[in-house]
Design an enzyme around this catalytic site. Structure first.
Site, mmCIF file in Angstrom:
data_model
loop_
_atom_site.group_PDB
_atom_site.id
_atom_site.type_symbol
_atom_site.label_atom_id
_atom_site.label_comp_id
_atom_site.label_asym_id
_atom_site.label_seq_id
_atom_site.Cartn_x
_atom_site.Cartn_y
_atom_site.Cartn_z
ATOM 1 N N GLY A 1 68.025 -66.723 -25.956
ATOM 2 C CA GLY A 1 68.723 -67.974 -25.635
ATOM 3 C C GLY A 1 67.790 -69.151 -25.818
ATOM 4 O O GLY A 1 66.754 -69.028 -26.468
ATOM 5 N N ASN A 2 68.180 -70.285 -25.275
ATOM 6 C CA ASN A 2 67.287 -71.455 -25.329
ATOM 7 C C ASN A 2 67.480 -72.279 -24.063
ATOM 8 O O ASN A 2 68.294 -71.948 -23.214
ATOM 9 C CB ASN A 2 67.543 -72.266 -26.604
ATOM 10 C CG ASN A 2 68.981 -72.750 -26.673
ATOM 11 O OD1 ASN A 2 69.437 -73.497 -25.821
ATOM 12 N ND2 ASN A 2 69.717 -72.282 -27.691
#
Ligand code: CTP
Length: 424
Positions: A234-235
């Site tokens: 993810g980020n």
């Protein structure tokens, strides 16, 4: 000396006027009250009396069937104005619906029957009351009243939604005993509460509803690409910019679909439909359910460019010292939106660290965008988790640079710009 005294006097007078406006928001307001034909019309005498007591000037317009439920003599006496219901009066004089509508600071439709509501939102115009409504440029308040099954019927719900999309204010029907003897939601809101709705409208700083009637699609937040049932790639995107855009559009009257990756943010607004997704593929599939029906689409999501090729069914156990995960390219949602673009105004975001303008310009062209919002990670206060952002807007050969601002203010700048480019 004289000037000093006079400006002091002026300031006292203007303070006094401001105080009066604050204490009596309905003083000198011109209200057109449209009454349609339901039993709840019996409450309208109290509404007219209440408005007049608050200092408003009231003109009552009846639909033809409302005449069966109220006394025109009572209403004209209370409002101190003739009650109108026909295009022509008994002497053959035309009741100018445009003049009545433009005179009003607000139009209140109470009670609004299912029939009148339906005609209002679908352009029916077979009586004076509807012609007045259709000619209005002021805020319209709709207080529906009907039996509970009519109120909960999908067509009524849909018509209320359409009325909201026109920027009208709905004063919801209340729960209680109805004229039919049934108990449920459908009662006309009490006159004093209707008056409170009007007062709070006139007290509010004027909202600009310049996006009323527009549908807006916004992607927001990160995407999570599963590795196994408990892990993902993810980020750090928080979703704050996309949520600020959705709030801004909705507060200016737009109907918004907000498709967001995982975030802690919440947004409850009658004009915003929030759709929660996890991966880029889920986001893609939701986006193209709505894309064809919107006029503005904004991709502010930080979509993961790659996802694991294989998602393990079970939690992966640690074994070797190193581990390789093969990644495959995710769909570029914005690129696909650009390829499928018809009349939509399409906006992308670019988060760059070097050659910012050049990279953003090339994305603008490559993804067939109308506008790109550039953030540079080199600017302090701009970035994923901040409540602020510093943007540059690039569109065609136009470039506008903005100061560091709250994300809500940035959202306002973005929509202000979009509106300069939309066909009116
Ligand atoms: N975007 C998208 N789907 C993707 C990747 C990006 O919809 N799979 C959208 C983002 O929401 C943003 C814009 O594309 O509006 C820019 O994304 P970015 O990742 O910066 O652009 P890329 O074209 O992927 O270029 P690069 O990774 O080379 O910077």
């Amino acid at each position: 000396m004289f000037l000093g005294n006079s400006s002091g006097l002026y300031s006292k007078i203007s303070n006094f006027v401001a105080l009066i406006l604050l204490l009596m928001p309905l003083a000198d307001k011109k209200i057109v009250l449209i009454v349609s034909g339901g039993i709840a019309a019996y409450k309208i005498n109290y509404l007219v009396r209440g408005l007049v007591k608050k200092g408003s000037e009231v003109r009552v317009v009846l639909t033809p069937s409302a005449r069966n439920f109220v006394s025109e003599l009572t209403l004209s006496t209370l409002s101190k104005n003739p009650v109108l219901s026909e295009f022509y009066d008994a002497q053959g004089v035309w009741n100018n619906h445009v003049e009545i509508a433009l005179w009003a600071d607000a139009i209140v439709v109470a009670p609004c029957t299912a029939n009148t509501l339906s005609k209002m939102v679908h352009g029916g115009c077979d009586n004076l009351a509807l012609a007045v409504y259709m000619s209005a440029k002021c805020q319209v308040f709709i207080a529906p009243a009907m039996d509970l099954d009519m109120y909960s019927h999908p067509s009524t719900a849909q018509n209320i939604e359409i009325a909201e999309s026109y920027g009208h204010s709905i004063i919801p029907a209340q729960y209680g005993e109805l004229a039919s003897g049934l108990i449920g939601q459908g009662r006309l809101e009490e006159p004093e509460k209707i008056i409170e709705h009007l007062e709070s409208f006139f007290l509010r700083p004027r909202l600009v509803m310049d996006l009323a009637g527009k549908k807006v699609l916004i992607t927001a937040g990160p995407t999570y690409e599963a590795i196994d049932p408990v892990r993902f790639i993810g980020n750090h995107s928080s979703g704050k910019m996309g949520f600020a855009l959705a709030r801004q559009a909705a507060s200016r009257g737009a109907q918004v679909v907000l498709i967001s990756g995982p975030t802690v943010l919440e947004l409850e607004h009658p004009h915003v439909k929030v759709i929660s997704v996890s991966s880029a593929r889920e986001m893609q599939s939701e986006v193209f359910k709505y894309y064809d029906s919107v006029q503005i689409a904004i991709a502010s999501a930080a979509v993961a460019d790659y996802a694991p090729k294989v998602v393990a069914d079970e939690k992966i156990k640690k074994s070797e010292d190193t581990m390789l995960i093969e990644l495959v390219k995710n769909p570029d949602i914005l690129m696909e939106m650009g390829q499928k673009k018809k009349e939509q105004f399409l906006v992308g975001f670019a988060l760059e660290t070097q050659d910012e303008v050049k990279n953003a310009q090339s994305k603008l062209v490559r993804k067939n965008l109308d506008l790109i919002v550039l953030n540079s990670l080199r600017d302090q206060g701009a970035g994923f988790k901040e409540d602020t952002n510093k943007i540059r807007l690039l569109s065609g050969d136009k470039q506008i640079e903005f100061d560091l601002k709250s994300k809500d203010e940035v959202a306002k700048d973005i929509f202000d710009f979009i509106l300069t480019r939309l066909p009116s």
